[in-house]
Design a protein around this motif. Structure first.
Motif, short mmCIF file in Angstrom:
data_model
loop_
_atom_site.label_atom_id
_atom_site.label_comp_id
_atom_site.label_asym_id
_atom_site.label_seq_id
_atom_site.Cartn_x
_atom_site.Cartn_y
_atom_site.Cartn_z
N GLN A 32 0.82 -1.20 0.00
CA GLN A 32 0.00 0.00 0.00
C GLN A 32 0.86 1.26 0.00
OE1 GLN A 32 -2.28 0.22 3.55
NE2 GLN A 32 -2.63 2.39 3.21
N ASN A 70 -4.29 -3.16 -3.09
CA ASN A 70 -5.14 -2.61 -2.02
C ASN A 70 -6.64 -2.66 -2.32
OD1 ASN A 70 -5.10 -0.43 -3.79
ND2 ASN A 70 -5.05 1.10 -2.17
N ASN A 101 -11.33 0.20 -0.97
CA ASN A 101 -10.04 -0.45 -0.68
C ASN A 101 -10.19 -1.54 0.39
OD1 ASN A 101 -9.56 0.58 1.98
ND2 ASN A 101 -8.72 2.49 1.13
N ASN A 102 -9.13 -2.29 0.61
CA ASN A 102 -9.21 -3.46 1.50
C ASN A 102 -9.60 -3.10 2.93
OD1 ASN A 102 -8.46 -5.08 -0.60
ND2 ASN A 102 -6.33 -5.31 0.04
N SER A 103 -9.08 -1.99 3.47
CA SER A 103 -9.45 -1.70 4.86
C SER A 103 -10.92 -1.33 4.96
CB SER A 103 -8.56 -0.64 5.51
OG SER A 103 -7.92 0.18 4.59
N ILE A 104 -11.45 -0.64 3.94
CA ILE A 104 -12.88 -0.33 3.93
C ILE A 104 -13.69 -1.63 3.89
CG2 ILE A 104 -14.75 0.77 2.60
CD1 ILE A 104 -12.74 2.77 3.96
N GLU A 185 -14.86 9.62 -0.95
CA GLU A 185 -13.71 10.11 -1.71
C GLU A 185 -13.12 9.05 -2.65
OE1 GLU A 185 -10.17 10.84 0.66
OE2 GLU A 185 -10.78 9.33 2.11
N THR A 187 -9.74 7.96 -3.92
CA THR A 187 -8.38 8.20 -3.44
C THR A 187 -7.34 8.08 -4.55
OG1 THR A 187 -8.25 5.92 -2.65
CG2 THR A 187 -8.86 7.59 -1.04
N GLY A 202 -12.19 5.50 -0.82
CA GLY A 202 -11.91 5.48 0.61
C GLY A 202 -13.19 5.34 1.41
C1 LIG Z 1 -8.50 3.09 2.44
O1 LIG Z 1 -9.00 4.41 2.45
C2 LIG Z 1 -9.00 5.00 3.73
C3 LIG Z 1 -9.68 6.38 3.60
O2 LIG Z 1 -9.02 7.17 2.63
C4 LIG Z 1 -7.56 5.11 4.25
O3 LIG Z 1 -7.57 5.66 5.54
C5 LIG Z 1 -6.94 3.73 4.28
O4 LIG Z 1 -5.58 3.82 4.64
C6 LIG Z 1 -7.05 3.05 2.91
N1 LIG Z 1 -6.60 1.67 3.00
C7 LIG Z 1 -5.93 1.05 2.02
C8 LIG Z 1 -5.62 -0.38 2.23
O5 LIG Z 1 -5.61 1.62 0.98
#
Ligand SMILES: *[C@@H]1O[C@H](CO)[C@@H](O)[C@H](O)[C@H]1NC(C)=O
Ligand SMILES: *[C@@H]1O[C@H](CO)[C@@H](O)[C@H](O)[C@H]1NC(C)=O
Ligand SMILES: *[C@@H]1O[C@H](CO)[C@@H](O)[C@H](O)[C@H]1NC(C)=O
Length: 206
Positions: A32, A70, A101-104, A185, A187, A202
């Motif tokens: 990432q 990601n 993205n993956n964390s979302i 957003e 990103t 995001g």
């Molecule tokens: C996903 O997007 C969020 C919000 O912009 C950000 O905080 C997070 O780091 C991102 N995660 C990845 C895995 O890109």
């Protein structure tokens, strides 16, 4: 009890995808950080270093969506939904893919195959058995379809219907693209290929 195979229980594949990517977290964040440093995907780097590849002729979304680390969880889901994978694999049908993205994806309040109404109607066993699995697949399909726009290029302010039928548009504020009305957003843009684009979000639209 019969052993549960991946063929008999497609949701296991999805659960595995989520579990595997959760385990892969430290590695993810390394990859990432490269994505943050460079707006370009490896494929775009390749194309730019290869003048003959400039036109990206023949390269389509299904060729590239799996390469952006990601968004691996969401891109895995697009391959699981036939109606979506067929579209992304069709050179004569353009699309804009809005990939959380993956964390979302990991932090969604509920799993993409869950719908609170189902728990109200069917109780805790809402996703058990054949009809439960059908229900889960239907919800998952809708979740993914809410993130696919059946056109590209997609101009600022233009209201379009997602494959799920709801209307969305995007606008730019302070150099930041936002999907409306959800105010999510964009990103980065992971890919621009001959049948469309992959945008990284995001947030989620469902
Ligand atoms: C996903 O997007 C969020 C919000 O912009 C950000 O905080 C997070 O780091 C991102 N995660 C990845 C895995 O890109
Ligand atoms: C690809 O899209 C075109 C245009 O919509 C359609 O006519 C064709 O049948 C599609 N091809 C496949 C393999 O689905
Ligand atoms: C499909 O996308 C390509 C690449 O952006 C573009 O050149 C072409 O005009 C688009 N086709 C349609 C029908 O929008």
């Amino acid at each position: 009890m019969k052993p549960v195979s991946f063929v008999a229980y497609p949701l296991a594949t999805i659960a595995l995808t989520l579990a595997t990517s959760a385990q892969a977290r430290p590695f993810d964040s390394i990859l990432q950080s490269f994505n943050i440093l460079s707006e370009q995907s490896p494929l775009q780097d390749y194309i730019m270093s290869n003048p003959e590849g400039q036109a990206t002729t023949g390269v389509i979304i299904s060729d590239v969506i799996g390469k952006t680390q990601n968004i691996a969880i969401f891109s895995g889901l697009t391959r699981d939904i036939d109606a979506v994978s067929a579209r992304l694999d069709n050179a004569s049908q353009n699309a804009t893919v809005l990939a959380p993205n993956n964390s979302i994806m990991r932090d969604l309040k509920r799993k993409p195959w869950e719908d609170p109404d189902d728990y109200d109607s069917f109780g805790a066993d809402a996703y058990e058995g054949t009809s439960g699995q059908d229900r889960a697949r239907g919800n998952l399909e809708r979740f993914v379809q809410r993130h696919i726009i059946p056109e590209s290029p997609w101009e600022e302010g233009k209201k379009v219907k997602t494959l799920a039928g709801n209307e969305i548009w995007w606008e730019s504020k302070d150099g930041q693209k936002k999907i409306q009305p959800a105010d999510v957003e964009v990103t980065s843009i992971a890919d621009k290929v001959s049948n469309g684009e992959v945008w990284v979000l995001g947030g989620s639209l469902a």
